[in-house]
Design a protein around this motif. Structure first.
Motif, PDB file in Angstrom:
ATOM      1  N   MET A  33     -35.093  63.190  39.894  1.00 12.69           N
ATOM      2  CA  MET A  33     -34.328  64.757  39.790  1.00 12.69           C
ATOM      3  C   MET A  33     -35.802  65.409  38.308  1.00 12.69           C
ATOM      4  N   ARG A  47     -38.333  70.808  48.416  1.00  8.86           N
ATOM      5  CA  ARG A  47     -37.244  70.977  49.467  1.00  8.86           C
ATOM      6  C   ARG A  47     -37.651  70.666  50.571  1.00  8.86           C
ATOM      7  N   GLY A  56     -36.660  66.695  50.980  1.00 12.96           N
ATOM      8  CA  GLY A  56     -35.022  66.716  50.844  1.00 12.96           C
ATOM      9  C   GLY A  56     -34.424  66.083  49.751  1.00 12.96           C
ATOM     10  N   ILE A  57     -34.631  66.520  48.866  1.00  9.35           N
ATOM     11  CA  ILE A  57     -34.225  66.603  47.403  1.00  9.35           C
ATOM     12  C   ILE A  57     -33.340  67.728  46.907  1.00  9.35           C
ATOM     13  N   LYS A  58     -32.436  67.518  46.967  1.00  9.27           N
ATOM     14  CA  LYS A  58     -31.726  68.592  46.842  1.00  9.27           C
ATOM     15  C   LYS A  58     -31.330  69.175  45.063  1.00  9.27           C
ATOM     16  N   PRO A  59     -31.949  70.122  44.566  1.00 10.12           N
ATOM     17  CA  PRO A  59     -32.410  70.564  43.212  1.00 10.12           C
ATOM     18  C   PRO A  59     -31.174  71.434  42.870  1.00 10.12           C
ATOM     19  N   CYS A  60     -31.320  70.651  41.222  1.00 10.33           N
ATOM     20  CA  CYS A  60     -30.406  70.528  40.462  1.00 10.33           C
ATOM     21  C   CYS A  60     -30.223  72.367  40.238  1.00 10.33           C
ATOM     22  N   ASP A  61     -28.997  72.509  39.007  1.00 12.76           N
ATOM     23  CA  ASP A  61     -29.006  74.107  38.957  1.00 12.76           C
ATOM     24  C   ASP A  61     -29.685  73.719  37.350  1.00 12.76           C
ATOM     25  N   LEU A 112     -29.179  80.160  47.437  1.00  8.93           N
ATOM     26  CA  LEU A 112     -29.189  79.194  47.144  1.00  8.93           C
ATOM     27  C   LEU A 112     -28.010  78.768  46.763  1.00  8.93           C
ATOM     28  N   SER A 135     -24.774  77.111  46.808  1.00  8.45           N
ATOM     29  CA  SER A 135     -24.124  75.637  45.728  1.00  8.45           C
ATOM     30  C   SER A 135     -23.333  75.374  44.793  1.00  8.45           C
ATOM     31  N   TYR A 188     -23.559  77.445  42.847  1.00  8.07           N
ATOM     32  CA  TYR A 188     -24.398  77.109  41.084  1.00  8.07           C
ATOM     33  C   TYR A 188     -24.613  78.364  40.019  1.00  8.07           C
TER      34      TYR A 188
END
Length: 809
Positions: free
Chosen positions: A401, A428, A431-436, A461, A465, A467
Motif C-alpha cells: 500500500m 483498482r 484488485g488492491i483495496k485503497p486505504c484512506d 467509494l 468504505s 472512510y
DNA sequence: ATAGGGTTAG
C-alpha cells in the motif's frame, strides 16, 4: 563449529550397503546438523539433499523420526518445497512432523497451507502443541480473530489450554482492532481459570495486551499486573517500558528504566528507539553514550535506531561515519536482523539526496523486502525525479500500500494529476483495496485536474468504505468540490463532517475565497474563531486572498496585524506578498512600497511577483520593469510570472528582455506558452498575433477580437479601451510574439452564442491567458452570465465582470 | 514440534 560438523557429515559412507547402518548414521548426523543454527550454509543444504536422494535411491524406508528430522531441517533451510515432498512421502505422518510443517508454513507467511495441514490432521492425532502452534502462528501473522476462533475450537474439542496457549492467545488478541479493557479482562480470567496466570510469559503478554487498550485505564491495569508479579524476567521490564513508550509516556518509561538493576541490551534498545520515535534525539544520543561506556555492545537494533535518528534529524555526516564503522566492525550481523539496518541506510542516503550512495547500499542488499524498495523509491521522489521514480516503481516486485501511496501522491503533488489518477485506476484494476490515505491523495489529484466526475466516484467509494468520516478525506473532498467549481457541494461535505479541524475550516474558507465569495469566506473565518479553532498561517493566507477578492483592503490590513498580535504567527514572505497584492490591486502602490521597506527580510520572488502584477494592472511601467529585473535574478515561483515578465518587457518595447525570458523558459522547461500574447497598457489592449495565414483559425480569431472590441465600445463600458491587433511584421519580433492558440478563443465563441443567464462550465483542459481572461471577464459582465472556466489546475469563476482569481477587468 | 520484547519505507 560449522566446519567440524560438515567434515563429520562429509565422512558418512554413502556407498555402504547396510541400509540400517546408514539410517542410524543419518539419524545421528542429522541430529548434529540440526544443532547448527542458523542453518544457512548452502553446502549443508546440498548435503541434506544428497542424503535425501540417497535414501530415495536405496529404496530404504526411514522411520518417522528421521523423516521428521528432514522436514525440520528443510524448513530451517527455507526449502519448504523439499520439506513438503518429504511430508507427502510419509505414509503415516505423526503429529510432530505435522506440527513442524505447520510452523514452517507460518514462518514463510503461508497461513493457508498451515491450516490445510492442521485440518487434514484427524482429531485423534492432534495434541495441545499442534493447537498452540496454530494459535501462535496466527498471532505472529497478526490474524487475531483466527487465533481466537482456534482457541474456542480447541476448548470445544476438549483440549486443555496451557501456558503456551494463553501466551499465544494474549499476544494474538493485541492484533484485533480496538482492544478494549473488557475484552482484556475476559482473557485475563481465562488465564486464571486454566491456572496459567503465574507463568511469567503469560503475565508479560497480559501487560502488553492491557497496555494496548486505547482507554487510559489500559496502562493502569498493565501496571497492576506488573506490580503483582512475584517473578519478573528481563522481558517483563522490557514489556512495561515499551508499553509506556508506545503510549508516548517516555518519562514513565525512563523512570522504570532507571529503576532496573540488570539491563539487558533489549531494554536499552527499546528505550533508545522510544526516544527516537518521539523525536527526543539528544536523550537518545545520551543513552547511546552511556550504553557504550557501560560496555554493552551495539547490535542491529541499536544501529537501526541511531541511524534513524541521523536520517530524521539531518545528521548525515554522523550517519555516514556510523555506516563506515558498521562496515569495519560488524561483518557478522545476522542476515535477517541486518536488513532493517541496510534499509535505514538507504533511507539515510535518500534523505540527503545522495542517490548514488543509496543505490549502492540498495543493490547490495541480499534479500530485499518491500521496505528496501520503498526506501529507494522515496529517494527518487524526495529528489524530485518523478520519471526515474516511476520507472523504479514499476520494477518493484512486492508493491504494498505504501508503494502505491508514495507514487500516487508524488504524481498528485508534482502536478501530474492525470498520472496520479491513471495509477489509482491501475491499482483498482489490480484488485488492491485503497486505504484512506490513497483515497484522499486521489481526491486531491481530482481537485488539481478538476476531474469532477471521478472525484464524485471516489466520494462514493469513500461513503461505501466508511472512510468518509476521516478528516483527511473530508478535507480533501471539500477542496476537490471547491476546485471543481461546486461550492455548494463543498459546503455540504463540510457540514456533514463529524469533526472539523483547522484544515477543514481553511479548506472551506479557501473554497469560498476562490469563487469570489470573499464576504462569506470572512464570515466562515469569524465562525471558526467563534468555535475556538485556532487559525494557522495558511488560514491567514486564505483570509488575505478572501479580502482581496472582496475588495476589503483595510480589513485585510487589520487581519494581517492581528495575525502577529493575537496569534503570534510571524508573517512569512507569502503573507507579505498577499498583502502587497491586496494593496497593489487596489492601486495603493505607495503603501505597498512602504510595506516592502518595513519587511524584516529582503524581498524575494513572491514579493516582486505581486509588485509586477500590480504594475501590470495599474500601468506603472517604471516600477514594473524594476520588479521584472529583480525577478530575473531569482527564480519566479509561478509559471505564469514568465508570461507577465515578457508582457512587461514587450510593453516597454524591450524586445531583448522578451528574448531573455523566452530563453529562460526554455532552459527551465516551463510549460507555459512563452512570448508575448497580450498587453494592457494605456487603456489599450494590444494583442500580438503572428499573421500565420496557414493557421486555419487565425482569421476567426481576428474576427472574434474585432467583434469583441466593437461590442465593448458599443456598450460604452470602457470608452478608451480598444483592441489593437498587431500583425507582427518584422521577423525579429515575430519570434517573440505568440500565435494565439485558437482553442482559448473557442471558449469565447461558445460564450457569445449561448443564451443569456446560462451557466457555462468549460471542463476541457486548457489554459487561459490574459486575452481570453479579459474577454471572458467582459462577457460575464456584458451578458450577465456566471462563467466557470478551468485553467490548467485552477478554476476561474467569472461573475459580473469580476473573476475569482482577483483579476478585474 | 509450540509462547512473550526491541528495528526499517511516507
Amino acid at each position: 563449529m560449522n566446519k567440524i560438523a560438515y567434515d563429520t557429515i562429509a565422512g558418512v559412507p554413502l556407498h555402504s550397503v547396510n541400509v540400517t547402518v546408514i539410517a542410524n548414521r543419518y539419524a545421528a548426523h542429522l541430529r548434529l546438523l540440526s544443532r547448527i543454527t542458523p542453518l544457512r550454509n548452502t553446502r549443508l543444504l546440498f548435503l541434506l539433499r544428497a542424503l535425501h536422494a540417497h535414501i530415495l535411491a536405496s529404496g530404504f524406508k526411514p522411520r518417522t523420526h528421521i523423516l521428521n528430522r528432514f522436514i525440520d531441517l528443510y524448513s530451517k533451510s527455507n526449502d519448504l518445497h523439499s520439506a513438503r515432498s518429504m511430508f507427502d512421502q510419509t505414509s503415516h505422518p505423526d503429529i510432530v512432523g505435522r506440527t513442524t510443517l505447520i510452523n514452517a508454513y507460518f514462518k514463510i507467511g503461508d497461513h493457508k497451507s498451515a491450516r490445510e495441514i492442521f485440518n487434514a490432521t484427524p482429531l485423534i492425532v492432534r495434541d495441545t502443541v499442534s493447537y498452540n502452534s496454530m494459535i501462535s502462528g496466527y498471532s505472529r501473522a497478526s490474524l487475531g480473530i483466527r487465533a481466537l476462533e482456534l482457541y474456542k475450537q480447541m476448548v470445544r474439542d476438549r483440549f486443555i489450554p496451557d501456558d503456551y496457549t494463553m501466551t499465544g492467545l494474549l499476544s494474538a488478541a493485541g492484533a484485533i482492532a480496538d482492544v478494549d479493557s473488557r475484552g482484556c479482562r475476559q482473557l485475563h480470567s481465562a488465564a486464571i481459570k486454566y491456572g496459567t496466570e503465574g507463568v511469567v510469559s503469560v503475565s508479560n503478554a497480559l501487560i502488553a495486551l492491557y497496555a494496548m487498550c486505547d482507554s487510559i485505564d489500559g496502562i493502569i491495569f498493565a501496571h497492576e499486573v506488573f506490580d503483582g508479579m512475584l517473578v519478573k524476567d528481563e522481558l517483563t521490564w522490557t514489556t512495561i517500558i515499551i508499553s509506556y513508550v508506545r503510549r508516548g509516556d517516555v518519562n514513565s518509561a525512563r523512570f522504570l528504566f532507571d529503576g532496573m538493576t540488570d539491563r539487558v541490551d533489549v531494554v536499552w534498545n527499546a528505550m533508545i528507539s522510544g526516544y527516537v520515535r518521539h523525536g527526543l534525539f539528544s536523550e537518545a544520543l545520551e543513552l547511546c553514550r552511556s550504553m557504550y561506556s557501560k560496555g554493552i555492545t551495539f547490535d542491529e537494533f541499536t544501529y537501526t535506531s541511531v541511524l534513524t535518528l541521523c536520517a530524521s534529524s539531518g545528521l548525515f555526516m554522523m550517519g555516514k561515519a556510523i555506516h563506515a564503522h558498521i562496515i569495519r566492525a560488524c561483518s557478522n550481523f545476522d542476515p535477517e536482523t541486518a536488513l532493517p539496518v541496510e534499509n535505514v541506510l538507504v533511507t539515510l542516503y535518500s534523505k540527503c539526496e545522495k542517490l548514488n550512495s543509496a543505490w549502492n547500499v540498495f543493490v547490495n542488499i541480499g534479500s530485499k523486502d518491500t521496505v528496501s524498495w520503498n526506501a529507494m523509491l522515496s529517494g527518487y521522489i524526495n529528489a524530485g525525479l518523478v520519471d526515474a521514480g516511476f520507472a523504479f516503481f514499476r520494477d518493484i516486485p512486492c508493491k504494498n500500500m505504501l508503494s502505491w501511496t508514495m507514487m500516487i501522491s508524488c504524481f498528485a503533488q508534482n502536478g501530474f494529476g492525470e498520472d496520479a489518477l491513471k495509477l489509482f485506476t491501475r491499482m483498482r484494476i489490480e484488485g488492491i483495496k485503497p486505504c484512506d490515505f490513497i483515497l484522499s491523495s486521489a481526491v486531491s489529484a481530482c481537485a488539481g485536474l478538476g476531474a469532477l466526475e471521478l472525484g464524485r466516484q471516489i466520494h462514493g467509494l469513500l461513503l461505501l468504505s466508511g472512510y468518509d468520516s476521516s478528516n483527511s478525506t473530508g478535507n480533501a473532498l471539500v477542496t476537490m468540490y471547491a476546485k471543481c467549481g461546486m461550492v455548494e457541494e463543498a459546503h455540504h461535505v463540510f457540514y456533514s463532517m463529524s469533526c472539523l479541524d483547522y484544515i477543514s475550516w481553511n479548506a472551506m474558507i479557501a473554497a469560498l475565497a476562490q469563487h469570489g465569495r470573499g464576504f462569506e469566506a470572512i464570515g466562515f473565518f469569524k465562525e471558526m474563531l467563534h468555535n475556538r479553532i485556532r487559525p494557522d498561517r495558511i488560514t491567514f493566507l486564505t483570509i488575505l486572498s478572501a479580502c482581496n477578492h472582496a475588495g476589503l483592503v483595510d480589513q485585510g490590513l487589520r487581519y494581517f496585524d492581528s495575525m502577529k498580535d493575537d496569534y503570534n504567527i510571524v508573517a512569512g514572505e507569502d503573507h507579505y506578498a498577499r498583502l502587497i497584492d491586496l494593496l497593489g490591486r487596489a492601486g495603493r502602490i505607495t503603501e505597498a512600497k512602504e510595506v516592502i521597506a518595513s519587511m524584516p527580510f529582503e524581498p524575494g520572488p513572491l514579493i516582486w511577483e505581486a509588485v509586477l502584477s500590480a504594475c501590470r494592472i495599474h500601468e506603472d511601467l517604471k516600477l514594473g520593469i524594476h520588479a521584472a529585473d529583480q525577478l530575473f535574478e531569482m527564480t519566479p515561483q509561478h509559471d505564469g510570472t514568465y508570461v507577465l515578465l515578457s508582457n512587461m518587457y514587450a510593453a516597454a518595447g524591450m524586445w531583448d528582455g522578451v528574448a531573455k525570458v523566452r530563453k529562460l523558459m526554455k532552459d527551465r522547461q516551463i510549460k507555459k506558452e512563452p512570448g508575448c500574447s497580450w498587453i494592457e497598457y494605456g487603456n489599450k489592449v494590444h494583442v500580438f498575433l503572428v499573421s500565420d495565414t496557414n493557421h486555419p483559425d487565425i482569421w476567426e480569431v481576428h474576427r472574434f477580437l474585432e467583434m469583441l472590441g466593437a461590442k465593448m465600445r458599443k456598450m460604452g463600458y470602457t470608452p478608451n479601451t480598444k483592441f489593437v491587433l498587431h500583425d507582427v511584421e518584422s521577423e525579429e519580433h515575430k519570434e517573440y510574439a505568440l500565435s494565439t492558440h485558437s482553442e482559448k478563443l473557442a471558449v469565447g465563441f461558445a460564450l457569445l452564442k449561448l443564451p443569456a443567464g446560462a451557466t457555462i462550465r468549460v471542463m476541457k483542459n486548457l489554459r487561459i491567458c490574459g486575452d481570453c481572461h479579459s474577454a471572458i471577464t467582459f462577457i460575464s459582465l456584458l451578458m450577465r452570465r456566471e462563467i466557470i472556466v478551468r485553467d490548467g489546475k485552477r478554476f476561474h469563476h467569472f461573475e459580473n465582470g469580476v473573476c475569482s482569481c482577483g483579476n478585474y477587468w
